[in-house]
Design a protein around this motif. Structure first.
Motif, PDB file in Angstrom:
ATOM      1  N   CYS A 129      50.495  50.419 -20.328  1.00 40.31           N
ATOM      2  CA  CYS A 129      49.575  51.559 -20.509  1.00 40.31           C
ATOM      3  C   CYS A 129      48.643  51.700 -19.316  1.00 40.31           C
ATOM      4  O   CYS A 129      47.671  52.455 -19.356  1.00 40.31           O
ATOM      5  CB  CYS A 129      48.847  51.511 -21.851  1.00 40.31           C
ATOM      6  SG  CYS A 129      47.645  50.218 -22.046  1.00 40.31           S
ATOM      7  N   GLY A 130      48.964  50.985 -18.246  1.00 39.46           N
ATOM      8  CA  GLY A 130      48.271  51.223 -16.982  1.00 39.46           C
ATOM      9  C   GLY A 130      46.893  50.619 -16.882  1.00 39.46           C
ATOM     10  O   GLY A 130      46.090  51.031 -16.038  1.00 39.46           O
ATOM     11  N   ALA A 190      36.175  50.168  -4.375  1.00 40.03           N
ATOM     12  CA  ALA A 190      37.003  51.353  -4.154  1.00 40.03           C
ATOM     13  C   ALA A 190      38.484  51.065  -4.386  1.00 40.03           C
ATOM     14  O   ALA A 190      39.250  51.970  -4.724  1.00 40.03           O
ATOM     15  CB  ALA A 190      36.789  51.873  -2.736  1.00 40.03           C
ATOM     16  N   ALA A 191      38.878  49.806  -4.201  1.00 38.24           N
ATOM     17  CA  ALA A 191      40.301  49.463  -4.328  1.00 38.24           C
ATOM     18  C   ALA A 191      40.636  48.843  -5.681  1.00 38.24           C
ATOM     19  O   ALA A 191      41.695  48.235  -5.829  1.00 38.24           O
ATOM     20  CB  ALA A 191      40.691  48.490  -3.206  1.00 38.24           C
ATOM     21  N   ARG A 192      39.787  48.987  -6.647  1.00 39.10           N
ATOM     22  CA  ARG A 192      40.086  48.407  -7.973  1.00 39.10           C
ATOM     23  C   ARG A 192      41.294  49.121  -8.578  1.00 39.10           C
ATOM     24  O   ARG A 192      41.494  50.312  -8.365  1.00 39.10           O
ATOM     25  CB  ARG A 192      38.871  48.535  -8.894  1.00 39.10           C
ATOM     26  CG  ARG A 192      38.562  49.967  -9.316  1.00 39.10           C
ATOM     27  CD  ARG A 192      37.227  50.055 -10.041  1.00 39.10           C
ATOM     28  NE  ARG A 192      36.951  51.422 -10.480  1.00 39.10           N
ATOM     29  CZ  ARG A 192      36.479  52.396  -9.711  1.00 39.10           C
ATOM     30  NH1 ARG A 192      36.248  52.179  -8.406  1.00 39.10           N
ATOM     31  NH2 ARG A 192      36.264  53.593 -10.200  1.00 39.10           N
ATOM     32  N   ASP A 193      42.073  48.357  -9.363  1.00 42.46           N
ATOM     33  CA  ASP A 193      43.266  48.992  -9.948  1.00 42.46           C
ATOM     34  C   ASP A 193      43.506  48.557 -11.384  1.00 42.46           C
ATOM     35  O   ASP A 193      44.633  48.626 -11.875  1.00 42.46           O
ATOM     36  CB  ASP A 193      44.504  48.701  -9.087  1.00 42.46           C
ATOM     37  CG  ASP A 193      44.912  47.235  -9.105  1.00 42.46           C
ATOM     38  OD1 ASP A 193      44.044  46.378  -9.365  1.00 42.46           O
ATOM     39  OD2 ASP A 193      46.100  46.946  -8.873  1.00 42.46           O
ATOM     40  N   GLY A 194      42.472  48.078 -12.045  1.00 44.59           N
ATOM     41  CA  GLY A 194      42.640  47.700 -13.445  1.00 44.59           C
ATOM     42  C   GLY A 194      41.961  46.369 -13.731  1.00 44.59           C
ATOM     43  O   GLY A 194      41.428  45.725 -12.833  1.00 44.59           O
ATOM     44  N   PHE A 195      42.005  45.972 -15.006  1.00 44.18           N
ATOM     45  CA  PHE A 195      41.329  44.717 -15.357  1.00 44.18           C
ATOM     46  C   PHE A 195      42.305  43.549 -15.347  1.00 44.18           C
ATOM     47  O   PHE A 195      43.518  43.723 -15.244  1.00 44.18           O
ATOM     48  CB  PHE A 195      40.584  44.834 -16.695  1.00 44.18           C
ATOM     49  CG  PHE A 195      41.433  44.965 -17.940  1.00 44.18           C
ATOM     50  CD1 PHE A 195      42.074  43.860 -18.494  1.00 44.18           C
ATOM     51  CD2 PHE A 195      41.537  46.189 -18.605  1.00 44.18           C
ATOM     52  CE1 PHE A 195      42.814  43.966 -19.658  1.00 44.18           C
ATOM     53  CE2 PHE A 195      42.285  46.308 -19.773  1.00 44.18           C
ATOM     54  CZ  PHE A 195      42.923  45.200 -20.298  1.00 44.18           C
ATOM     55  N   VAL A 196      41.733  42.345 -15.428  1.00 48.18           N
ATOM     56  CA  VAL A 196      42.513  41.116 -15.527  1.00 48.18           C
ATOM     57  C   VAL A 196      42.347  40.585 -16.953  1.00 48.18           C
ATOM     58  O   VAL A 196      41.222  40.386 -17.421  1.00 48.18           O
ATOM     59  CB  VAL A 196      42.032  40.069 -14.502  1.00 48.18           C
ATOM     60  CG1 VAL A 196      42.778  38.748 -14.685  1.00 48.18           C
ATOM     61  CG2 VAL A 196      42.220  40.593 -13.084  1.00 48.18           C
ATOM     62  N   LEU A 197      43.454  40.365 -17.625  1.00 48.42           N
ATOM     63  CA  LEU A 197      43.398  39.917 -19.009  1.00 48.42           C
ATOM     64  C   LEU A 197      42.817  38.501 -19.093  1.00 48.42           C
ATOM     65  O   LEU A 197      43.096  37.661 -18.236  1.00 48.42           O
ATOM     66  CB  LEU A 197      44.791  39.938 -19.632  1.00 48.42           C
ATOM     67  CG  LEU A 197      44.866  39.769 -21.150  1.00 48.42           C
ATOM     68  CD1 LEU A 197      44.158  40.915 -21.874  1.00 48.42           C
ATOM     69  CD2 LEU A 197      46.323  39.688 -21.618  1.00 48.42           C
ATOM     70  N   ALA A 198      42.020  38.268 -20.126  1.00 43.87           N
ATOM     71  CA  ALA A 198      41.371  36.963 -20.294  1.00 43.87           C
ATOM     72  C   ALA A 198      41.343  36.582 -21.759  1.00 43.87           C
ATOM     73  O   ALA A 198      41.711  37.369 -22.630  1.00 43.87           O
ATOM     74  CB  ALA A 198      39.952  36.990 -19.729  1.00 43.87           C
TER      75      ALA A 198
END
Lengths: 438, 117
Positions: A233-234, A252-260
């Motif tokens: 789901c991106g 500026a270059a973020r592309d989503g979260f990191v699962l924890a």
């Protein structure tokens, strides 16, 4: 009209990728050490995203018996241990009592009658590890909570399947362990669950439903299905070659979260009760806001109206103005949409660049239903230590995020700390913490 | 418990279970024909029971009162019954299983389940 009840935070407990005790946890945050790693607890090599923030060295031995552990999913184990630690930290149970195989067994140190104790827990995905291991096979299950059925049992669920997956399992176990005979509730509002549990705990104290509340969130969702589902789901960062650089809120270059994964609990009681018993008061929980976007299942309202109303509501609840905010512990997930929306809300409320903002998720990742509780603990420690932890991986700040993001540890100015949690489904929670005796 | 007797394992689904068997949560049984002595059955049950109760298998004798001596509760007994079904590929009467107090009782249920199959 009677003066409103003031609520103190007197105990904290954590199980997180950044540490399983408060000192290690805080040191990790202040040092700005990313906890994102390539997954080794199961074979993630075939997954498009094979990294996450996981709890290292999670030893349940001092807390639960082998038989008790078999009845708990990893999410419940994380919760039970963190809640025990919070109660011990509050001086309500003897920490050495946890060495016994039966666990602490009760709030021997508390003068609060069992009927006046409450517990509120939060989780988004409940006993996911058990569900996944049962439905897909046990190959991915990791200790210390292996599924009750032997590997390969697959299609036949154990008799423990339902007790292990039910979202209220943590509330049930905490209530049983500590003779909590008042309300025991579970809140499930996706990524805002942890924030809502603590806010609802505040309300239990204010409305007279309880005299002592244990509240927190837990999640153990680092699994093949959840990783793949969030990826599809991106929502996840795809920086597979640089896990430690992947969580980059407001960059500026973020592309989503990191699962924890993780769990965090607080002990709440009336300020006057805490002071009477000579408890250490970390902070006062002064305000709580909860609103809904009613906009979209997975994306925030681009105008941030729900989030803004939430923060305003929490500040009004605390009797504070936007100028009283000394720090915002942002939801700051590192997704392109959240960070712009949240930054714009903060800038509208407090003025562009006028209030220090930090994102705990830059270091610990996004523990979904536990995140709000973990960040509430961080907010409390921020007040207690008078120090704001840095947001890491902020190389080039997104120009659309006109906020003052803290890049190095910074002393906390006078005022309140606001903790935000915004969720899939448009659920919003904001908590306001202040120094108990400024 | 007499040793040396053979327990016949269920071979294939019971005739009256198809085709809506999945609605009961029970899977069609694998078509196996494996025999096992009662002693072997007991040892396997003991291993399952020890795992469920998290105790040393040596503490479990056929006549050990699982509830009184090893703190087993209704959930443990339900799990033991379900695990026995999985291991021996048969159907155990769960209502009767709840009343079981010893591993010998459970072994009787397993034998009864095998005979029913």
């Amino acid at each position: 009209m009677a003066e409103r009840v003031r609520v103190a935070v007197t105990g904290l407990g954590v199980r997180t990728p950044g540490g399983n005790d408060l000192r290690t946890f805080w040191d990790t945050l202040i040092a700005g050490r990313s906890t994102a790693r390539t997954i080794t607890s199961f074979d993630a090599s075939s997954l498009p995203v094979g990294f996450a923030c996981q709890v290292p060295g999670f030893d349940t031995g001092p807390y639960v018996t082998g038989k008790q552990a078999r009845r708990m999913d990893r999410a419940t184990l994380l919760a039970v241990c963190a809640a025990d630690d919070a109660l011990a930290d509050a001086g309500l149970i003897d920490p050495s009592g946890m060495n016994g195989l039966g666990g602490p067994g009760g709030l021997a140190g508390a003068s609060v009658p069992p009927e006046r104790r409450a517990v509120v827990t939060g989780t988004a995905l409940g006993g996911n590890e058990t569900a996944e291991a049962t439905l897909l096979g046990a190959a991915y299950a990791a200790p210390p909570s292996p599924p009750p059925s032997p590997p390969g049992a697959g299609a036949q669920p154990s008799a423990l399947y339902v007790p292990r997956i039910m979202p209220n399992a943590s509330a049930a176990f905490v209530s049983m362990r500590h003779q909590i005979l008042g309300p025991s509730l579970t809140v499930s509002t996706a990524c805002a669950s942890g924030g809502h549990t603590i806010g609802e705990g505040l309300r239990l104290l204010r409305d007279g439903s309880a005299d002592l509340v244990v509240a927190g969130g837990t999640e153990a969702c680092v699994s093949p299905t959840i990783l793949l589902a969030f990826h599809r789901c991106g929502a996840l960062s795809q920086r597979v070659n640089e896990p430690e650089c992947a969580s980059r809120p407001f960059d500026a270059a973020r592309d989503g979260f990191v699962l924890a994964e993780g769990a965090a609990f607080v002990v709440l009681e009336r300020l006057e009760d805490a002071e009477r018993r000579g408890a250490r008061v970390y902070a006062e929980l002064s305000g709580y806001g909860r609103t809904s976007d009613a906009h979209h299942l997975t994306t925030p309202d681009p105008k941030g109206e729900g989030a803004e109303r939430c923060v305003r509501q929490a500040l009004a609840d605390a009797g504070l103005r936007t100028g009283d905010v000394a720090c915002v512990n942002a939801h700051g997930s590192g997704t392109p949409l959240n960070d712009i929306t949240e930054a714009q809300v903060i800038a509208r409320l407090c003025g562009p660049g006028q209030v220090p903002v930090t994102s705990t998720k830059s270091i610990l990742g996004h523990a979904i239903g536990a995140a709000g509780a973990i960040e509430a603990v961080v907010s409390v420690l921020t007040l207690h230590e008078r120090l704001i932890h840095p947001t890491i991986n902020l190389d080039v700040q997104d120009p659309e995020c006109e906020i003052d993001v803290v890049r190095r540890p910074r002393p906390l100015g006078p005022g309140a700390v606001v903790s935000n949690s915004f969720a899939f489904g448009g659920h919003n929670a904001s908590l306001v913490f202040t120094s108990a005796r400024p | 418990m007499p040793c040396g007797a053979r327990v016949r394992r269920v071979a294939g689904p019971m005739p009256d279970q198809a085709p809506d068997q999945h609605l009961t949560g029970r899977q069609p049984r694998a078509d196996k024909d494996v025999s096992m002595t009662e002693d072997e059955t007991f040892h396997q049950l003991r291993a399952i029971c020890a795992r469920i109760l998290s105790v040393d298998p040596a503490r479990i004798a056929p006549d050990t009162d699982l509830r009184e001596e090893l703190d087993a509760d209704s959930l443990d007994m339900a799990e033991l019954a379900a695990a026995s079904e999985d291991r021996f590929q048969l159907v155990v009467d769960l209502d009767t299983a709840k009343q079981a107090r010893t591993l010998a009782d459970v072994a009787s249920l397993v034998r009864a389940g095998a005979q029913a199959g």
